[in-house]
Design a protein around this motif. Structure first.
Motif, PDB file in Angstrom:
ATOM      1  N   PRO A 144       0.826  -1.212   0.000  1.00  0.00           N
ATOM      2  CA  PRO A 144       0.000   0.000   0.000  1.00  0.00           C
ATOM      3  C   PRO A 144       0.859   1.260   0.000  1.00  0.00           C
ATOM      4  CG  PRO A 144       0.144  -0.873   2.215  1.00  0.00           C
ATOM      5  CD  PRO A 144       0.844  -1.871   1.330  1.00  0.00           C
ATOM      6  N   LEU A 145       0.308   2.352  -0.546  1.00  0.00           N
ATOM      7  CA  LEU A 145       1.080   3.585  -0.655  1.00  0.00           C
ATOM      8  C   LEU A 145       1.542   4.109   0.698  1.00  0.00           C
ATOM      9  CD1 LEU A 145      -0.560   5.781  -3.451  1.00  0.00           C
ATOM     10  CD2 LEU A 145       1.715   4.743  -3.423  1.00  0.00           C
ATOM     11  N   MET A 146       0.739   3.899   1.734  1.00  0.00           N
ATOM     12  CA  MET A 146       1.124   4.362   3.065  1.00  0.00           C
ATOM     13  C   MET A 146       2.039   3.377   3.780  1.00  0.00           C
ATOM     14  SD  MET A 146      -0.101   7.329   3.296  1.00  0.00           S
ATOM     15  CE  MET A 146       0.341   7.603   5.016  1.00  0.00           C
ATOM     16  N   GLY A 147       2.387   2.289   3.114  1.00  0.00           N
ATOM     17  CA  GLY A 147       3.261   1.294   3.721  1.00  0.00           C
ATOM     18  C   GLY A 147       4.725   1.641   3.532  1.00  0.00           C
ATOM     19  N   TRP A 148       5.166   2.636   4.255  1.00  0.00           N
ATOM     20  CA  TRP A 148       6.557   3.084   4.147  1.00  0.00           C
ATOM     21  C   TRP A 148       7.510   1.972   4.568  1.00  0.00           C
ATOM     22  CZ3 TRP A 148       8.786   8.323   3.795  1.00  0.00           C
ATOM     23  CH2 TRP A 148       7.856   9.259   3.282  1.00  0.00           C
ATOM     24  N   LEU A 170      12.172   5.578   4.538  1.00  0.00           N
ATOM     25  CA  LEU A 170      12.409   6.494   5.656  1.00  0.00           C
ATOM     26  C   LEU A 170      13.857   6.973   5.686  1.00  0.00           C
ATOM     27  CD1 LEU A 170      10.397   4.565   8.393  1.00  0.00           C
ATOM     28  CD2 LEU A 170       9.766   6.762   7.361  1.00  0.00           C
ATOM     29  N   LEU A 171      14.791   6.043   5.486  1.00  0.00           N
ATOM     30  CA  LEU A 171      16.198   6.420   5.504  1.00  0.00           C
ATOM     31  C   LEU A 171      16.536   7.367   4.350  1.00  0.00           C
ATOM     32  CD1 LEU A 171      17.882   3.004   6.399  1.00  0.00           C
ATOM     33  CD2 LEU A 171      17.581   5.001   7.887  1.00  0.00           C
ATOM     34  N   THR A 172      15.965   7.088   3.195  1.00  0.00           N
ATOM     35  CA  THR A 172      16.254   7.921   2.028  1.00  0.00           C
ATOM     36  C   THR A 172      15.714   9.329   2.191  1.00  0.00           C
ATOM     37  OG1 THR A 172      16.235   5.979   0.573  1.00  0.00           O
ATOM     38  CG2 THR A 172      15.987   8.139  -0.468  1.00  0.00           C
ATOM     39  N   VAL A 203      11.295  10.876  -5.591  1.00  0.00           N
ATOM     40  CA  VAL A 203      12.077   9.695  -5.245  1.00  0.00           C
ATOM     41  C   VAL A 203      11.250   8.660  -4.485  1.00  0.00           C
ATOM     42  CG1 VAL A 203      14.004   8.861  -3.830  1.00  0.00           C
ATOM     43  CG2 VAL A 203      14.299  10.883  -5.282  1.00  0.00           C
ATOM     44  N   ILE A 204      10.542   9.084  -3.441  1.00  0.00           N
ATOM     45  CA  ILE A 204       9.836   8.146  -2.567  1.00  0.00           C
ATOM     46  C   ILE A 204       8.464   7.765  -3.129  1.00  0.00           C
ATOM     47  CG2 ILE A 204       9.011   7.708  -0.221  1.00  0.00           C
ATOM     48  CD1 ILE A 204      12.053   8.048  -0.504  1.00  0.00           C
ATOM     49  N   ARG A 205       7.737   8.738  -3.667  1.00  0.00           N
ATOM     50  CA  ARG A 205       6.457   8.493  -4.339  1.00  0.00           C
ATOM     51  C   ARG A 205       5.374   7.950  -3.415  1.00  0.00           C
ATOM     52  NH1 ARG A 205       8.604   6.765 -10.445  1.00  0.00           N
ATOM     53  NH2 ARG A 205      10.112   8.488 -10.518  1.00  0.00           N
ATOM     54  N   ARG A 206       5.388   8.384  -2.178  1.00  0.00           N
ATOM     55  CA  ARG A 206       4.365   8.010  -1.209  1.00  0.00           C
ATOM     56  C   ARG A 206       3.774   9.277  -0.586  1.00  0.00           C
ATOM     57  NH1 ARG A 206       4.583   2.595  -0.312  1.00  0.00           N
ATOM     58  NH2 ARG A 206       6.552   1.533  -0.751  1.00  0.00           N
ATOM     59  N   GLY A 227      -2.565  11.828  -8.096  1.00  0.00           N
ATOM     60  CA  GLY A 227      -2.846  10.507  -7.556  1.00  0.00           C
ATOM     61  C   GLY A 227      -1.607   9.702  -7.216  1.00  0.00           C
ATOM     62  N   TYR A 228      -0.498  10.370  -6.986  1.00  0.00           N
ATOM     63  CA  TYR A 228       0.769   9.691  -6.698  1.00  0.00           C
ATOM     64  C   TYR A 228       1.071   8.634  -7.752  1.00  0.00           C
ATOM     65  CZ  TYR A 228       0.333  12.097  -2.248  1.00  0.00           C
ATOM     66  OH  TYR A 228       0.200  13.084  -1.295  1.00  0.00           O
TER      67      TYR A 228
END
Length: 225
Positions: free
Chosen positions: A31-35, A40-42, A93-96, A141-142
């Motif tokens: 899921p998109l919110m599933g970091w 997180l480190l990036t 880069v992260i796209r979340r 929409g990410y």
């Protein structure tokens, strides 16, 4: 180690068809919110790096800004765009959801550590700029992270921040000057944050620095075509 393997397997199993064949962007794994830990480190690393750059720009921009705005003060907005780049690159880069905002806020906090002339206003600016960039990626929409998305994020990083500056720093300006400053800053955001942020993201991906992230996957897919 096991968790990392599971995360890698999840990412590979949930990625979409190759971006090169669709003409669209590789999205973050669902899921998109599933970091993930790597996300997180990036974003923390990017935010810290941009924060150091922001601090340097805090010091260096005064001379050029004074020079270009002597005849027309709103032209100072031409050099505001660099402060938007963290949010743009973080989102690309992260796209979340939340990546653009988090990266911009971290950058603002890091730039505050050595001390800035704006004090707590630096953090407020980071929040306002990050929210603007976040809105741009949310509108899409990410799901799209090309040059157009980067430019939109750079443009939308400006309005909330500049309206805040109208009241905090430029209350004595005419409304015409305020609107001109907003428009000029949006152009600066489009070019200096959007355009340059997109180029920087592509350069990092091509160098192999983003292999565990969607931009790195896009590079691999282009090379496999």
């Amino acid at each position: 180690m096991e968790d990392g393997a599971i995360g890698k397997k999840e990412h590979m199993s949930t990625k979409l068809a190759p971006a090169a064949s669709r003409g669209t962007s590789v999205r973050a794994s669902r899921p998109l919110m599933g970091w993930r830990t790597v996300d997180l480190l990036t974003v923390a690393f990017l935010g810290a790096a941009f924060g150091i750059a922001y601090w340097g720009w805090d010091i260096g921009y005064q001379g050029p800004t004074t020079a270009i705005s002597q005849g027309f003060p709103p032209l100072a907005g031409l050099l505001v765009g660099p402060w938007f780049i963290a949010g743009v690159v973080g989102g690309l880069v992260i796209r979340r959801p939340g990546a653009a905002l988090l990266c911009e806020v971290i950058a603002a906090l890091v730039s505050m550590l050595p001390g800035t002339q704006w004090g707590f206003g630096t953090l407020l600016a980071g929040i306002f700029q990050g929210v603007g960039a976040e809105i741009a990626f949310a509108i899409l929409g990410y799901g799209f992270f090309g040059l157009g998305a980067a430019v939109l994020a750079g443009v939308l990083s400006a309005p909330i921040e500049i309206v805040y500056e109208w009241f905090a720093y430029y209350a004595d300006w005419s409304f015409g000057w305020k609107l001109a400053y907003l428009a000029i800053t949006m152009v600066s955001g489009a070019v200096l944050a959007g355009g340059l942020g997109w180029l920087l993201t592509r350069a990092l991906a091509r160098a192999g620095a983003l292999n565990a992230l969607p931009p790195g996957q896009e590079v691999r897919e282009r090379h496999s075509v």
